[in-house]
Structure formats: C-alpha cells, structure tokens
Write a protein that holds these residues in place. Structure first.
Motif, PDB file in Angstrom:
ATOM      1  N   PRO B 145       0.836  -1.201   0.000  1.00 16.36           N
ATOM      2  CA  PRO B 145       0.000   0.000   0.000  1.00 16.36           C
ATOM      3  C   PRO B 145       0.873   1.254   0.000  1.00 16.36           C
ATOM      4  CG  PRO B 145       0.069  -0.984   2.177  1.00 16.36           C
ATOM      5  CD  PRO B 145       0.766  -1.935   1.266  1.00 16.36           C
ATOM      6  N   VAL B 146       0.333   2.339  -0.530  1.00 11.95           N
ATOM      7  CA  VAL B 146       1.131   3.569  -0.589  1.00 11.95           C
ATOM      8  C   VAL B 146       1.446   4.087   0.817  1.00 11.95           C
ATOM      9  CG1 VAL B 146       0.436   4.342  -2.875  1.00 11.95           C
ATOM     10  CG2 VAL B 146      -0.964   4.929  -0.878  1.00 11.95           C
ATOM     11  N   ASP B 151       6.674   9.680   3.273  1.00  7.57           N
ATOM     12  CA  ASP B 151       5.946  10.947   3.166  1.00  7.57           C
ATOM     13  C   ASP B 151       4.445  10.663   3.314  1.00  7.57           C
ATOM     14  OD1 ASP B 151       4.846  13.353   2.496  1.00  7.57           O
ATOM     15  OD2 ASP B 151       6.206  13.732   0.808  1.00  7.57           O
ATOM     16  N   GLN B 152       3.907  10.787   4.539  1.00  7.24           N
ATOM     17  CA  GLN B 152       2.523  10.401   4.797  1.00  7.24           C
ATOM     18  C   GLN B 152       1.530  11.330   4.097  1.00  7.24           C
ATOM     19  OE1 GLN B 152       1.186   7.660   6.163  1.00  7.24           O
ATOM     20  NE2 GLN B 152       3.280   6.900   6.215  1.00  7.24           N
ATOM     21  N   ASP B 153       1.879  12.621   3.960  1.00  9.73           N
ATOM     22  CA  ASP B 153       0.982  13.550   3.264  1.00  9.73           C
ATOM     23  C   ASP B 153       0.786  13.119   1.823  1.00  9.73           C
ATOM     24  OD1 ASP B 153       0.786  14.980   5.526  1.00  9.73           O
ATOM     25  OD2 ASP B 153       2.218  16.556   4.952  1.00  9.73           O
ATOM     26  N   LEU B 154       1.909  12.807   1.188  1.00  7.00           N
ATOM     27  CA  LEU B 154       1.855  12.396  -0.206  1.00  7.00           C
ATOM     28  C   LEU B 154       1.097  11.076  -0.327  1.00  7.00           C
ATOM     29  CD1 LEU B 154       2.776  13.034  -3.085  1.00  7.00           C
ATOM     30  CD2 LEU B 154       4.855  11.731  -2.636  1.00  7.00           C
ATOM     31  N   LEU B 157      -2.562  11.687  -0.170  1.00  5.98           N
ATOM     32  CA  LEU B 157      -3.037  12.303  -1.408  1.00  5.98           C
ATOM     33  C   LEU B 157      -3.173  11.251  -2.505  1.00  5.98           C
ATOM     34  CD1 LEU B 157      -3.733  14.860  -2.934  1.00  5.98           C
ATOM     35  CD2 LEU B 157      -1.305  15.229  -3.347  1.00  5.98           C
ATOM     36  N   LEU B 158      -2.165  10.397  -2.609  1.00  4.07           N
ATOM     37  CA  LEU B 158      -2.189   9.347  -3.635  1.00  4.07           C
ATOM     38  C   LEU B 158      -3.404   8.446  -3.421  1.00  4.07           C
ATOM     39  CD1 LEU B 158       1.609   8.355  -3.762  1.00  4.07           C
ATOM     40  CD2 LEU B 158       0.325   9.564  -5.517  1.00  4.07           C
ATOM     41  N   LYS B 159      -3.678   8.138  -2.152  1.00  7.03           N
ATOM     42  CA  LYS B 159      -4.782   7.246  -1.829  1.00  7.03           C
ATOM     43  C   LYS B 159      -6.109   7.882  -2.257  1.00  7.03           C
ATOM     44  CE  LYS B 159      -5.461   3.838   1.712  1.00  7.03           C
ATOM     45  NZ  LYS B 159      -4.875   3.333   2.938  1.00  7.03           N
ATOM     46  N   ARG B 160      -6.233   9.208  -1.972  1.00  4.00           N
ATOM     47  CA  ARG B 160      -7.476   9.891  -2.345  1.00  4.00           C
ATOM     48  C   ARG B 160      -7.621   9.968  -3.856  1.00  4.00           C
ATOM     49  NH1 ARG B 160      -5.895  13.051   1.821  1.00  4.00           N
ATOM     50  NH2 ARG B 160      -5.304  14.864   0.592  1.00  4.00           N
ATOM     51  N   VAL B 177       4.002  11.818 -13.302  1.00 12.43           N
ATOM     52  CA  VAL B 177       4.122  11.889 -11.845  1.00 12.43           C
ATOM     53  C   VAL B 177       4.999  13.075 -11.461  1.00 12.43           C
ATOM     54  CG1 VAL B 177       4.892  10.675  -9.779  1.00 12.43           C
ATOM     55  CG2 VAL B 177       3.803   9.410 -11.626  1.00 12.43           C
ATOM     56  N   ALA B 178       6.095  13.253 -12.234  1.00 13.57           N
ATOM     57  CA  ALA B 178       7.026  14.341 -11.917  1.00 13.57           C
ATOM     58  C   ALA B 178       6.357  15.698 -12.107  1.00 13.57           C
ATOM     59  CB  ALA B 178       8.266  14.228 -12.788  1.00 13.57           C
ATOM     60  N   SER B 179       5.570  15.838 -13.181  1.00 13.31           N
ATOM     61  CA  SER B 179       4.977  17.152 -13.430  1.00 13.31           C
ATOM     62  C   SER B 179       3.862  17.443 -12.424  1.00 13.31           C
ATOM     63  CB  SER B 179       4.441  17.239 -14.863  1.00 13.31           C
ATOM     64  OG  SER B 179       3.465  16.248 -15.061  1.00 13.31           O
ATOM     65  N   ARG B 180       3.192  16.384 -11.903  1.00 17.01           N
ATOM     66  CA  ARG B 180       2.101  16.622 -10.954  1.00 17.01           C
ATOM     67  C   ARG B 180       2.627  16.793  -9.531  1.00 17.01           C
ATOM     68  NH1 ARG B 180      -0.697  17.587  -7.586  1.00 17.01           N
ATOM     69  NH2 ARG B 180      -2.855  17.084  -7.111  1.00 17.01           N
ATOM     70  N   PHE B 181       3.617  15.969  -9.136  1.00 15.63           N
ATOM     71  CA  PHE B 181       4.038  15.973  -7.729  1.00 15.63           C
ATOM     72  C   PHE B 181       5.462  16.507  -7.518  1.00 15.63           C
ATOM     73  CE2 PHE B 181       0.916  12.530  -8.064  1.00 15.63           C
ATOM     74  CZ  PHE B 181      -0.043  13.012  -7.202  1.00 15.63           C
TER      75      PHE B 181
END
Lengths: 205, 487
Positions: B145-146, B151-154, B157-160, B177-181
């Motif tokens: 799981p992610v 990085d729990q915040d990230l 976000l990925l989970k949502r 992924v790079a351009s978004r995060f």
C-alpha cells in the motif's frame, strides 16, 4: 650535453649545458631560470633548491615546464645532502647555497655531479664553475613617467670561465622579450644612451 | 566467473531490530543507540561494510556474504542468532534494492506473517526472515500500500486519487508523476519501480589496522629496524587486504628510547610493496641522521616502530596519472622522497600555475606526491591582473620599503588613488637607495571586500630604478611593500 634556449647558445661553450659541469650566475634572476628552461623544455627534470622567491610564472614564459619541476624552497643546513639527492633524480639542479660552499664540500658535490651526469646551476659564488654568466647592463622598456607597463628587458649578458669557456662572450638579449620568451636583441634595439649620468653598468646580475 | 554488476541487480540485506526502532521501541534512545552499536558490531562480523540506515536498522550488500555463508536464508539466520546473543530481537529482509529490503524486513513478522507475493518465495519458518527472490522485487513492491511511503501527506493524497498501491503508482508514466508531484513524486515513483534513490554508503570499519613492533632492548642500529619494517609492512598489507581495503598514505612512526618521536606520511595508494615501505622507513631514519634536531643525535636507540594506514579506502585498483600530467619516473620519485625524508613532506613542492590577480597567487605549490590542482581557476578573467612581463623574482613575503619624492618626503596614496608626489627614490630594507627612473601606477585593487578576513585594498606600482631593475610595489595601510622584482 643538455640543450639551452636558442638565444643563449652563443654564450655557452658548444652551445649547451655540458653534463657534469657547474654554471654560476652571481645573483638569482631570470637569467638562471632561462638557463634551466631550455633543458626543461627538452624533457629534463629540474630541481630548484634554496630559492623560495623563484618567479615561476616568468620561468614558464621562458619555456620552463612546471610539470617537471621540483622545488625545495628551504633546504636548511643539510643542503649538500639535499642537492646530492636531487641530482639523483633531476638532470638539472638550480641551487642558491645559503653560504659560500667551502672548497672540500664543492669538490664532493662536483664528484656527485659528474657521477650523476647532471648540471648544477649555482645562483651565487662557486669559484670552480666551468662557466660564469652575469648580466652587466639591463634596461626595462614600457614604463613611462607615471604610465605604461613593464614589458620587456634588454640585457647585456656576458659569459666566461675555464677551459673551452675561457673566451669571454657578450651578447645582447631580450630577457624577457614582450612574449615572455628569450630572444637575441637586434642591434637597433640596444639602448645606446649609455652616457646619461643616471645609467651606469652595474656588476650585479 | 564473476557476475556482471550491470546486468544483475544488487542484493541488499536489511537487519531491523524492532525493540530499537519504530513505534514499538521499548528502549530509550541513548540506551538503544549503545545497544545498536553492539548489533552493528555483530553484523560486521558477517560483512565488513555495513551502513546504519537509521537507529535500529542497518543494511549491506548481501551477494558476497550470502555466497560465502551458503545462501541468503542461512546468512540471515546466522545474523539473527548472533544479534539474539546480545538480547536483541531482529528481523531480516532481503531484496533487489534497499527500499524493498527495508519493507521486507518490516513485513517479516513472526506474530503476523504475511504471505510473500511470490508463493515460491521461501519465507523462513520462524517468520523473522523475508527473502524476496531475485526478480521478484517489482511484484512485491506493487502489492504494497502507498502508506508504506515515508511521506505520509503524499501517501494520503495518492490514496485519495485512487492510487492505493505502489503498483498503481509505478504504472503511471514517470514524466506525469514528476509534473504533478514534483521532486517528491519523482522520488517515490523511483522507489515504487524498485529503483533506489542512492547507492548504499557503507563505511569501512573503524578497526585499528596499524601494526607495531617494540624493540626491547632498544635497537641502536637502523638496519635491524628496516628489516623488521619489512615484516611489519607485510602484516599491514595482509590486514588491509583481508578486509578488501587499501590506504592512500602510510604513516611511519619511530619512537626512540629517550621518548623522541619521528612521524612521516608516505604516499602509498596500495602500490607499495613491503620492500617499498621498508625503503621509506630507511629513508626516514637516514634523514634523521642527516638532519638531527638541535644538532643532537637521539640517544638510546629505537624503541618502537609503528605503521599506521592513513585514509583507508576500498581497494578498487589503482589509478594511473591522468592525461596531461607528466608521469613521475621512479628515479625522480625516489629523489624527491629522499629529500622529503630529510626535511619533511611539505619541503618538496611541485608548482601549479593557476589564476589570480597577484603574482604570488598565480603559482601555487603542492607537496610532492599529492594531487596537483590550481588554487584559483586559470580560465577566469581576473580583471586587475597586471599585464605585461612576469617578474622573475617573487618574494614569498613582501619586503618593507620606502618610496620618497624629490624633497625626501614619503609618497602617499589617498583613498581615491591620488598620489602626493611623483616617486623619486626607493629604499628597500637596509639596501642603499635607488633612484627611480620611470614608474607607473597607482592601480587600485580591492579584493574580496565581501569577506572581512580576506579583504585587501591596495594600490600597486611598477618602478624602474637606475640599476636597470624594475619592481612591483604596493601601498597597503600607507606602507610601501615590494612584492616582486623584475630582473
């Protein structure tokens, strides 16, 4: 025989630095570095002992290769051993002895020199030297009265010595020329104004 | 045949001690740190280069040790047993990368065993070891799981966004992924694909690798000491080689019976033979005889000889001189090192031409045997550098001088570089005065004004004197100094 710069060949017996011989210049200066430069440019290793103020940027201009240069700025009281060790590795050693070497020590070092087949260039007094060179007159060009830059130096260099070098030879050289190298001066460049009271021949090299 | 390092991924083994780390750590930090030191000591017994990734977790490259001990599982069991002797419980994970191995070690839990993704994966019966077989790392990571990301915040976000597992994340194109995060996204994407962020930084152990020999009674002659040095050097080389190490320099320390000590560093680079080291010991002793301190010979003979490896590094084969650098022949190196033995490492220098505004900066000196690099860049423009001829004489320390005008008054320079009068006479130290026939300047130079310690402000002049020479003079704090001479 180690090669010398073309401009210096006329001053030296057989046009080069004879292996096993001592050359002496009364005072350290660009002439010493120029004498070493020819051999260094031709691939010889050059050791400089006892001259912490050697201007290597100028030496590079005359042709010295710093890749093949060892410096021992302060050989201390054990300088004869240092010179003997350097002669094992370097074809040419430029030395300014801290004191005038006593005759026995000179004989010993000359024996080491002959065995190693190197050349000892002394900036100082060395009575038994095969060749003595010195700058009699020199004059820098390029400086004015509050303006200009030091550009080149026209110098009268004389050489004499023992044996085949006993004939005194005198040459006018650009030491250095504007490009930093050493060149034979044209007669027209030679400063003829030797009469003004301010300019006189000095013995210091 | 040796496996090709490029084609085969690394095998990383991670040892994790749950009592020392994570949420269920049972010990206070200083106590845990002390205990962890001993754990690393135990693990080092199996592999010399271990990286402590965090408190309670260490990692090392497992391929070599596993082959030696007969398999990754066997090695892991041995390590767990060794660590258990210290009273510490541990888990071991093995995978094709550090991140996956860390996760595997975290997943290896005897209380709540998880099935390895690959059913063929040999999970240890005790459950304390989880070995992800070679090639199985991508599959193992994809199922995680992610929330395992640091990085729990990230991760939230990925989970949502509907990316529940690392596999979902890895399936996305890296550029998206790079351009978004941004950088953080790129980093976790690399992790999810089983690529590590950095190679393992394992340091060589801090063992004392030095060797020493005591002479009792003290040895008055050099010869037996040199002979003993050869044996010592063999021991030193054997000790280093056993750990796959080599040293850049070797320090030779000689202690005389009267307590005097002579210590010198010699370039080694793993190239010296035992005889070569013995030669250097001989030179060091010879040099001592040639230049005794205060003109006295040490009395009582040599009491102790010690060889200490300096700058211990992994043995990776030696590097020859780079292009452009003159290869120093043995003959020259021997001569230079003999002089170093007499006068010290710093006494034999090789010049390096470089940049700089001042003549004394343009050539720097490097002790023989060390890497030659110019101190200041050659290519930079260095405005303010004096053009024209270079001086044949550059004083290491500027000489005190006095420059006076026709009336005998000291010539001064104002802050705006205005001269009080034309210079007419130059007196250097105690030398007789010289008449100035031509001059140029002042050229102001204000260097490194941003750094109070290195800031320098001065005005420079060139002076030609009636003896045919020329001088480079500077005025600093209203004092005249001669920096160089032209002759």
């Amino acid at each position: 025989m180690l090669p010398a710069l073309p401009a210096l060949r006329d001053l030296l017996p057989r046009g080069g630095l004879a292996r096993g011989s001592v050359l002496a210049v009364p005072e350290f200066g660009l002439l010493c570095l120029a004498l070493a430069a020819g051999a260094s440019a031709a691939g010889a290793w050059c050791g400089i002992a006892g001259v912490p103020e050697a201007g290597l940027a100028a030496a590079v201009g005359t042709g010295l290769d710093v890749e093949r240069t060892l410096l021992v700025p302060d050989p201390g009281p054990a300088w004869p051993q240092v010179v003997a060790s350097l002669l094992d590795g370097c074809e040419l050693v430029l030395l300014r002895p801290p004191v005038t070497a006593p005759v026995l020590l000179r004989r010993r070092l000359e024996a080491v020199l002959r065995r190693a087949g190197g050349v000892l260039l002394v900036a100082g007094d060395w009575p038994g030297a095969q060749v003595h060179l010195r700058v009699i007159t020199q004059r820098w060009t390029g400086l004015g009265d509050g303006h200009g830059r030091v550009r080149a130096c026209c110098a009268e260099v004389t050489a004499d010595g023992r044996g085949e070098a006993s004939l005194t030879r005198t040459r006018w050289l650009w030491l250095p020329a504007e490009d930093g190298g050493v060149a034979v001066a044209d007669p027209v460049d030679i400063p003829v104004t030797r009469t003004p009271p301010g300019l006189r021949a000095v013995s210091a090299g | 045949m040796r496996p090709n390092a490029d084609s085969e991924p690394q095998r990383i083994m991670v040892v994790r001690c749950p009592p020392l780390c994570g949420p269920d750590a049972s010990l206070a930090e200083p106590q845990a740190a002390r205990l962890f030191e001993r754990v690393i000591g135990a693990v080092t017994g199996f592999c010399p280069s271990v990286e402590a990734t965090e408190l309670g977790v260490c990692a090392f490259g497992a391929r070599g040790p596993a082959r030696y001990f007969g398999g990754e599982g066997v090695l892991a069991s041995k390590i767990i047993a060794a660590v258990a002797e210290l009273g510490v419980e541990s888990r071991v994970g093995v995978a094709d990368g550090l991140f996956a191995a860390l996760l595997a070690a975290r997943r290896a839990d005897p209380v709540d065993p998880v099935d390895p993704v690959d059913p063929a994966g040999p999970a240890d019966s005790a459950g304390a070891i989880l070995v992800i077989p070679p090639g199985g790392t991508a599959g193992f990571l994809a199922a995680q799981p992610v929330s395992v990301l640091a990085d729990q915040d990230l991760a939230g976000l990925l989970k949502r966004l509907g990316l529940g597992t690392l596999g979902d994340l890895a399936a996305l194109p890296a550029s998206d992924v790079a351009s978004r995060f941004g950088d953080a996204g790129e980093a976790v994407h690399r992790l999810a694909r089983g690529l590590d962020l950095r190679p393992l930084a394992a340091h060589p152990p801090a063992h004392d690798l030095s060797v020493a020999r005591e002479f009792d009674p003290p040895e008055p002659l050099a010869e037996p000491v040199v002979f003993a040095a050869k044996t010592l050097a063999e021991q030193l080389h054997a000790g280093l080689a056993a750990r796959g190490l080599t040293c850049v320099r070797v320090q030779v320390r000689v202690t005389w019976a009267d307590g005097e000590e002579s210590s010198r560093l010699w370039r080694h680079d793993g190239l010296l033979t035992a005889g070569g080291v013995a030669d250097r010991v001989r030179w060091q002793l010879d040099g001592r005889r040639a230049a005794p301190p205060d003109g006295q010979h040490a009395q009582g003979g040599i009491g102790m000889l010690r060889l200490v490896p300096d700058q211990v590094v992994r043995a990776t084969g030696h590097q020859l001189a780079l292009w452009g650098e003159a290869v120093v022949s043995d003959r020259v190196a021997r001569a230079a090192m003999r002089v170093q033995a007499m006068l010290g490492h710093e006494a034999v220098l090789r010049p390096v031409t470089g940049g700089g505004r001042n003549v004394s900066e343009q050539v720097s000196h490097v002790p023989f045997g060390e890497k030659r690099e110019p101190r200041l860049a050659v290519g930079a423009p260095w405005p303010g550098r004096i053009a024209g001829a270079a001086p044949g004489v550059v004083y290491p320390a500027a000489r005190e001088a006095e420059v006076t005008d026709d009336a005998g008054r000291l010539v001064t320079v104002t802050g705006r570089c205005v001269l009080s009068a034309a210079p007419a006479r130059l007196v250097i130290g105690r030398e007789p005065p010289r008449r100035i026939t031509a001059w140029a300047g002042p050229w102001p130079l204000s260097e490194r004004w941003w750094d109070a310690a290195a800031a320098r402000r001065r005005a420079r002049f060139q002076l030609a004197t009636d003896d045919g020479r020329a001088w480079l003079a500077v005025v600093r704090d209203s004092r005249w100094l001669i920096e160089a001479g032209y002759w």
